[in-house]
Write an enzyme that holds these catalytic residues in place. Structure first.
Site, PDB file in Angstrom:
ATOM      1  CG  LEU A 165     -13.921  26.551  14.493  1.00 15.53           C
ATOM      2  CD1 LEU A 165     -12.617  27.300  14.590  1.00 15.53           C
ATOM      3  CD2 LEU A 165     -13.695  25.056  14.710  1.00 15.53           C
ATOM      4  CE1 TYR A 225     -10.588  29.321  12.405  1.00 21.24           C
ATOM      5  CE2 TYR A 225      -8.968  30.109  10.839  1.00 21.24           C
ATOM      6  CZ  TYR A 225      -9.562  30.184  12.077  1.00 21.24           C
ATOM      7  OH  TYR A 225      -9.142  31.116  12.987  1.00 21.24           O
ATOM      8  CB  SER A 253     -11.029  24.798  18.131  1.00 20.31           C
ATOM      9  OG  SER A 253     -11.281  26.094  18.653  1.00 20.31           O
ATOM     10  CG  ASP A 254      -7.257  28.255  13.639  1.00 21.19           C
ATOM     11  OD1 ASP A 254      -7.023  29.303  14.275  1.00 21.19           O
ATOM     12  OD2 ASP A 254      -6.636  27.934  12.613  1.00 21.19           O
ATOM     13  CD1 TRP A 255      -8.203  33.679  18.116  1.00 25.85           C
ATOM     14  CD2 TRP A 255      -7.522  31.581  18.439  1.00 25.85           C
ATOM     15  NE1 TRP A 255      -7.387  33.650  19.238  1.00 25.85           N
ATOM     16  CE2 TRP A 255      -6.971  32.385  19.465  1.00 25.85           C
ATOM     17  CE3 TRP A 255      -7.247  30.214  18.458  1.00 25.85           C
ATOM     18  CZ2 TRP A 255      -6.149  31.873  20.472  1.00 25.85           C
ATOM     19  CZ3 TRP A 255      -6.428  29.698  19.453  1.00 25.85           C
ATOM     20  CH2 TRP A 255      -5.892  30.527  20.441  1.00 25.85           C
TER      21      TRP A 255
END
Length: 600
Positions: free
Chosen positions: A322, A277, A318-320
């Site tokens: 965004l 992030y 992607s990380d969670w």
């Protein structure tokens, strides 16, 4: 072809994508040409669904999931799912098979589901990072594996993860973490292999070799190595899940150290890489400043560095969340759109795609992606690039040919030999920091306990309720932190001061005045242990070690062999004066990387 095949689109014909004898590339191309735009869009999302207590798919919003299973799987065409809480092993396998049957029978091309999971093999649950799972064997945290510096043990552990995951249908691991634990206050260090770049490279490579194998195939679990390009150097030690932790900094100029484990992961063939992030502040690469936007939004980091300079060809997830805020009950967690907070969700998605993201973690807003294509802001050909990578992983895992698992076999988990190996690894990973001749504990004792199960300690002798009646005190403590509980998930992330509250040393001194004192500290972060040394006859540090295994260590049944995977600071003043990106940068540490003594 005379053998039975899975007629996934129910047209009565063996289509190339259904033919297991064909090369993966040919099968991908055939299926890609058949997919509608909504089906392609669905493949580019990876969200959370939940299992009902009876193993049935949950058909409405859950504790974490935003929508019911059929709403996202059939309605939106999403077929990559992160699963959180699970009951017993048979129920988990039954749930997985039920979800696969929906995919096979109710979607246009029968694309099988990929189930992913955060780490599940240690004792702690953090709903934003890991899950304790009672039907898997229990092992030390990655920090504990790092404390043993044992590449073969890491391979043994990762192979156990692979076998136990596959038994219940989990075919994608949202791990390992290749981050460096260089900032002592950072909340996610227990997921790492410590502070040393070379050690992290070695252990991440071993982990990937056992989890995936030499090539991705039907025996593999696909690994997602995270958090590119290294999430450790968080400004002030705050975590980028939260607005106050959005910045990553490199005051010591050590960006290359944090990147090096990812180079190793790419060489080892990691199927997926996840950027973090955080947004880089003050970072320059090749003499040019890097835009101060979150790594998932950062074209210089994803397309330039990861794809271009490092040559990575796999999936970028992607990380969670965004793009969208996450509202759970009366709690909110703002979208981690650091540096692009002013953009609306449509613009955020466009920037993520332009940066090089293949799949959106924790999101299900397929309508936004369809709007981008229909308004010609993103081409369908760009979607095809990502979909091709995502389908290749599914085909390599053998999901198109047989996605189901044996529920009876799953019910036998965990195997006795894996349970035993995990307990031995936990005991061995214990770091003996100080021993004034008290350990190993032998003979029958009257023991006073705090922080451990009396049933486990009963093997030592008689458990008493007052230290004045004891001839030995055993106290297990968690590392200190500042409790926070405003934003969703915040309470799970231990942040803030590493110093114990002032009353604790006074209380422990009173116990030590009555009988010899053994203290253990669960080091999910490097605690300031300075006040404990004057009163504890023996002091240990542990990383996800259960009471039985710890007692094995302190009694010498399985002697402790761990060595610190990071420095332990002498004071918070030294922590505040250190550089977030530099391993072992606190002045005059109390204990240093590699410290630990053996039992006599």
């Amino acid at each position: 072809m005379t053998a039975p095949y899975r007629d996934l689109n129910a047209n009565g014909v063996l289509d190339p994508y259904e033919d297991p004898t064909l090369p993966i590339g040919e099968r991908v191309s055939d299926l890609l040409a058949r997919l509608s735009l909504p089906e392609k869009a669905g493949l580019m999302f990876h969200t959370v669904i939940e299992a009902g207590s009876d193993g049935a798919p949950l058909e409405g919003p859950g504790m974490i999931s935003k929508s019911g299973t059929r709403d996202v799987l059939v309605g939106k065409g999403i077929n990559h799912f992160n699963v959180h809480a699970l009951g017993d092993a048979r129920t988990a396998a039954r749930w997985h098979n039920a979800v696969q049957r929906i995919a096979e029978t109710e979607t246009p091309h029968g694309i099988p589901v990929t189930i992913s999971s955060d780490p599940r093999h240690s004792a702690q649950t953090n709903a934003g990072a890991s899950w304790s799972t009672t039907f898997f064997s229990a092992w030390p945290d990655p920090l504990g594996l790092a404390a043993l510096r044992d590449r073969d043990l890491v391979r043994r552990f990762a192979d156990t993860v692979r076998r136990e995951y596959r038994a219940v249908g989990i075919r994608a691991a949202l791990h390992p973490s290749a981050d460096l634990a260089t900032e002592p206050r950072w909340a996610r260090q227990r997921e790492t292999f410590g502070q040393d770049p070379e050690l992290v490279e070695t252990l991440v490579s071993a982990y990937l070799a056992a989890l995936q194998g030499d090539v991705l195939d039907c025996e593999s679990v696909a690994a997602c190595t995270k958090h590119f390009p290294g999430a450790g150097p968080q400004a002030g030690g705050e975590d980028a899940h939260f607005p106050y932790g959005r910045d990553q900094v490199y005051p010591g100029g050590r960006f290359a150290d944090h990147l090096s484990p990812f180079r190793a992961a790419i060489r080892a063939g990691t199927a997926v890489i996840m950027p973090y992030y955080g947004r880089p502040v003050g970072l320059t690469l090749n003499g040019e400043p890097v835009e101060e936007v979150g790594f998932g939004y950062n074209e210089r980091i994803i397309s330039g560095l990861l794809r271009g300079e490092l040559g990575y060809q796999g999936v970028v997830l992607s990380d969670w969340e965004l793009i969208s805020d996450n509202q759970v009950g009366d709690r909110v967690l703002p979208a981690r759109a650091w540096g692009v907070e002013d953009l609306d969700p449509l613009d955020r998605m466009e920037q993520l795609i332009d940066a090089g993201i293949d799949q959106f973690g924790g999101e299900e807003c397929t309508d936004l992606l369809l709007d981008l294509v229909r308004h010609r802001r993103v081409t369908e050909e760009r979607l095809d690039e990502s979909v091709r990578r995502l389908l290749a992983v599914k085909f390599a895992l053998g999901l198109f040919d047989d996605p189901y698992v044996d529920e009876d076999a799953a019910a036998t988990l965990p195997a006795a030999e894996d349970v035993a190996a995990g307990r031995v690894a936990q005991a061995r990973s214990t770091v003996l920091l100080h021993n004034d001749g008290l350990l190993p504990v032998t003979g029958s004792r009257r023991v006073y306990l705090e922080g451990l199960d009396p049933r486990a300690a009963g093997r030592l002798g008689q458990v008493v309720g007052d230290p004045a009646d004891a001839d030995l005190a055993l106290v297990r403590l968690g590392a200190p932190f500042d409790p926070r509980d405003d934003l969703f998930l915040e309470a799970f992330f231990h942040a803030g001061s590493l110093e114990f509250p002032p009353g604790l040393p006074v209380r422990l001194a009173r116990i030590a005045a009555c009988c010899p004192l053994v203290v253990d500290v669960e080091l999910d972060r490097p605690a300031v242990l300075t006040p404990l040394l004057g009163m504890a006859r023996a002091l240990t540090g542990t990383f996800g070690v259960g009471d039985d295994a710890w007692l094995d260590a302190v009694t010498g049944v399985t002697p402790p062999q761990g060595r610190l995977p990071f420095d332990l600071p002498r004071s918070m003043a030294s922590v505040r004066g250190s550089h977030e990106d530099v391993p072992g940068d606190t002045a005059d540490p109390l204990f240093v990387f590699g410290d630990g003594v053996s039992l006599p």
